[in-house]
Design a protein around this motif. Sequence first.
Motif, mmCIF file in Angstrom:
data_model
loop_
_atom_site.group_PDB
_atom_site.id
_atom_site.type_symbol
_atom_site.label_atom_id
_atom_site.label_comp_id
_atom_site.label_asym_id
_atom_site.label_seq_id
_atom_site.Cartn_x
_atom_site.Cartn_y
_atom_site.Cartn_z
ATOM 1 N N VAL A 1 0.843 -1.183 0.000
ATOM 2 C CA VAL A 1 0.000 0.000 0.000
ATOM 3 C C VAL A 1 0.884 1.241 0.000
ATOM 4 O O VAL A 1 1.957 1.240 0.597
ATOM 5 C CB VAL A 1 -0.938 0.002 1.234
ATOM 6 C CG1 VAL A 1 -0.155 0.065 2.536
ATOM 7 C CG2 VAL A 1 -1.916 1.173 1.141
ATOM 8 N N SER A 24 -3.431 3.900 -1.520
ATOM 9 C CA SER A 24 -3.647 3.268 -2.815
ATOM 10 C C SER A 24 -2.894 1.953 -2.865
ATOM 11 O O SER A 24 -1.922 1.747 -2.137
ATOM 12 C CB SER A 24 -3.174 4.185 -3.950
ATOM 13 O OG SER A 24 -1.782 4.447 -3.831
ATOM 14 N N GLY A 25 -3.359 1.057 -3.699
ATOM 15 C CA GLY A 25 -2.747 -0.264 -3.763
ATOM 16 C C GLY A 25 -3.088 -1.064 -2.530
ATOM 17 O O GLY A 25 -3.986 -0.726 -1.770
ATOM 18 N N GLY A 26 -2.356 -2.133 -2.297
ATOM 19 C CA GLY A 26 -2.573 -2.924 -1.107
ATOM 20 C C GLY A 26 -3.843 -3.761 -1.173
ATOM 21 O O GLY A 26 -4.403 -3.998 -2.235
ATOM 22 N N THR A 27 -4.310 -4.199 0.010
ATOM 23 C CA THR A 27 -5.474 -5.071 0.105
ATOM 24 C C THR A 27 -6.483 -4.496 1.069
ATOM 25 O O THR A 27 -6.227 -3.528 1.768
ATOM 26 C CB THR A 27 -5.063 -6.461 0.594
ATOM 27 O OG1 THR A 27 -4.723 -6.371 1.982
ATOM 28 C CG2 THR A 27 -3.888 -6.999 -0.195
ATOM 29 N N VAL A 28 -7.645 -5.132 1.121
ATOM 30 C CA VAL A 28 -8.675 -4.645 2.036
ATOM 31 C C VAL A 28 -8.265 -4.833 3.492
ATOM 32 O O VAL A 28 -8.871 -4.277 4.390
ATOM 33 C CB VAL A 28 -10.012 -5.355 1.795
ATOM 34 C CG1 VAL A 28 -10.553 -5.010 0.423
ATOM 35 C CG2 VAL A 28 -9.853 -6.876 1.934
ATOM 36 N N ALA A 29 -7.225 -5.646 3.733
ATOM 37 C CA ALA A 29 -6.762 -5.837 5.100
ATOM 38 C C ALA A 29 -5.992 -4.627 5.608
ATOM 39 O O ALA A 29 -5.749 -4.491 6.796
ATOM 40 C CB ALA A 29 -5.875 -7.075 5.191
ATOM 41 N N ASP A 30 -5.558 -3.753 4.706
ATOM 42 C CA ASP A 30 -4.826 -2.575 5.140
ATOM 43 C C ASP A 30 -5.740 -1.671 5.943
ATOM 44 O O ASP A 30 -6.901 -1.519 5.645
ATOM 45 C CB ASP A 30 -4.299 -1.816 3.925
ATOM 46 C CG ASP A 30 -3.375 -2.666 3.077
ATOM 47 O OD1 ASP A 30 -3.223 -2.373 1.892
ATOM 48 O OD2 ASP A 30 -2.813 -3.647 3.619
ATOM 49 N N ASN A 31 -5.164 -1.063 6.925
ATOM 50 C CA ASN A 31 -5.970 -0.282 7.849
ATOM 51 C C ASN A 31 -5.257 1.028 8.172
ATOM 52 O O ASN A 31 -4.193 1.032 8.780
ATOM 53 C CB ASN A 31 -6.187 -1.096 9.125
ATOM 54 C CG ASN A 31 -7.279 -0.535 9.998
ATOM 55 O OD1 ASN A 31 -8.096 0.265 9.560
ATOM 56 N ND2 ASN A 31 -7.300 -0.954 11.244
ATOM 57 N N ARG A 76 -10.814 5.200 1.305
ATOM 58 C CA ARG A 76 -9.482 4.856 1.800
ATOM 59 C C ARG A 76 -8.691 6.125 2.133
ATOM 60 O O ARG A 76 -7.509 6.258 1.795
ATOM 61 C CB ARG A 76 -8.728 3.974 0.808
ATOM 62 C CG ARG A 76 -9.479 2.689 0.460
ATOM 63 C CD ARG A 76 -8.627 1.771 -0.380
ATOM 64 N NE ARG A 76 -7.595 1.144 0.433
ATOM 65 C CZ ARG A 76 -6.553 0.491 -0.078
ATOM 66 N NH1 ARG A 76 -6.408 0.401 -1.387
ATOM 67 N NH2 ARG A 76 -5.662 -0.064 0.718
ATOM 68 N N THR A 99 -0.619 -3.089 7.725
ATOM 69 C CA THR A 99 -0.809 -4.026 6.633
ATOM 70 C C THR A 99 -0.338 -5.416 7.060
ATOM 71 O O THR A 99 0.376 -5.536 8.067
ATOM 72 C CB THR A 99 -0.030 -3.603 5.371
ATOM 73 O OG1 THR A 99 1.343 -3.996 5.516
ATOM 74 C CG2 THR A 99 -0.091 -2.100 5.160
#
Length: 115
Positions: A1, A24-31, A76, A99
């Motif tokens: 991310v 931006s980028g990364g996954t939905v798990a990023d917080n 996001r 992440t």
Amino acid sequence: VQLVESGGGLVQAGGSLRLSCLASGGTVADNLMGWYRQAPGKERELVASFTSGGGVTRYADSVKGRFTISRDRASRTMYLQMNSLKPEDTAVYYCTASTPLGTRWGQGTQVTVSS
């Protein structure tokens, strides 16, 4: 991310700024987790953050009642509303995200408060 901060600048004491942090980028798990700052010659310090559970916020004593952290998961984006700014708030402000691969940091945005 990748994290990109914006909204910094020069403001007079007593003024306000709103910082934004876009992930931006990364996954939905990023917080998106919080904001830190680092003033010249000082260590980086926590300004405001969400707990890992997400619903609770915490603030440094020096900014309580003046700063407000918020985030919009759909876009996001995380925000830091800064009111009643003081010269001692001058610093580079960084946002962070949690992440699966660890904590990620943005490049920082400069906030300068003149007296």
